[in-house]
Design an enzyme around this catalytic site. Structure first.
Site: not given
Lengths: 130, 218
Positions: B118, B121-123
């Protein structure tokens, strides 16, 4: 760290980064708290998850611009900054009240003997709940 | 909550004069400030926060995803369902998305390997994998997974045949990906439970492969 250094860090191999299966979800209790507050506020409909992702992305970019090498260990710091931004945006609480309350917790912590729970009431200037 | 854990400041260089008393880090103070205001205003309940933390620390983790993969390996009809409608197939095993996200399963084959990132935002597919590991959240992974996936795989000790294509899937707030790794050879007739033991978290992100059965307790 300068932005250029952050860029250099971003190009380093990912190999040295921790990747244990048993890695704890949260390294410190405050990380768990900020995570839980975000999930709870989303559940009650204060913001959509898309809004949150965008806000969090903005906090990450701001931190990188300010020199954070962003190695993954500051992730919940980004969450905290994003959540503070989000609650202000939604009119829940602004920076001023947060700063006052933070100072109150700091006084409360210093007034609390070791090993005892830190309570807001321990703040010598505590004036009771609102 | 958590007062005893983040309270004491064991080597408080800033507070050497104050060693009989407690201190909190700047982040802990900011979090307590926010939490106490949210509780006062009725936005969150302390019990609910504790329940969320407990759920993510102990009940939701990569083993959920491993059970999904093992079922797909063992049951062709489930595998087909997972490919067609991963959200529903995964929900049928009791793992649901709390953020309303849509799940998509991407299947590794001898021709194609899938890798998930991601970049924003690091989903992460929480319901099936729990919370993301530190490296997944790092700027290095977020940028390099896109520009040099083969190099990233090499860092994880994974070397794929030159001819195998690598597809990189960039998650969003709405869509999360689960990689369906290839079933290791030599596991014919294994139970789903035994198969699940071969499924690592990294194999479901695409930075690893399923374990070799020779190295796993069958």
């Amino acid at each position: 760290m300068k932005p250029l250094d952050a860029l250099a860090a971003a190009l380093e191999p990912v190999a040295p980064l921790p990747r244990s299966e048993a890695e704890p979800a949260f390294r410190e209790p405050w990380e768990a708290s900020v995570f839980a507050m975000t999930v709870a506020l989303h559940q009650r409909g204060l913001f959509t998850w898309s809004e949150w992702a965008e806000c969090l992305g903005g906090a990450i970019r701001a931190a990188q611009a300010a020199g954070d090498p962003d190695l993954g260990d500051t992730y919940y710091q980004h969450w905290l900054a994003a959540l503070e931004t989000m609650v202000a945006r939604k009119g829940v609480t602004g920076a001023e009240l947060l700063a006052q309350r933070k100072a109150a917790w700091d006084r409360a912590a210093h007034a609390t003997p070791h090993g005892q729970p830190i309570l807001l009431e321990n703040d010598p200037l505590f004036a009771g709940g609102t | 909550m958590h007062a005893s854990e983040d309270g004491p400041h064991p080597h408080g260089h800033d507070h050497g004069h104050d060693h009989e008393h407690s201190a909190l880090s700047g982040n802990a103070l900011r979090v307590r400030a926010l939490e106490s205001i949210l509780v006062e205003k009725g936005y969150v309940a302390p019990d609910a926060l504790d329940a969320i933390i407990e759920t993510y620390e102990t009940r939701i983790g990569p083993r959920n995803g491993a059970r999904v993969v093992a079922r797909a390996w063992a049951d062709p009809a489930f595998r087909e369902w997972l490919r067609r409608d991963a959200t529903a197939a995964i929900a049928s095993l009791g793992y649901g998305g709390r953020q309303g996200e849509h799940m998509v399963a991407v299947e590794n084959t001898p021709e194609e390997h899938n890798l998930v990132v991601c970049t924003l935002c690091s989903c992460y597919p929480w319901p099936v994998l729990g919370l993301p590991p530190a490296w997944y959240k790092s700027a290095a992974y977020r940028s390099r997974a896109v520009i040099d996936p083969r190099g990233v795989l090499a860092d994880f000790g994974v070397t794929l045949p030159e001819a195998r294509r690598i597809r990189v899937w960039d998650s969003t707030a709405e869509i999360r990906y689960l990689v369906l790794p290839m079933r290791p050879a030599g596991t014919e007739g294994w139970s789903e439970e035994a198969l699940a033991e071969l499924v690592t978290r990294d194999s479901m992100i695409g930075t690893g492969l399923a374990r070799d059965p020779a190295g796993a307790p069958a």
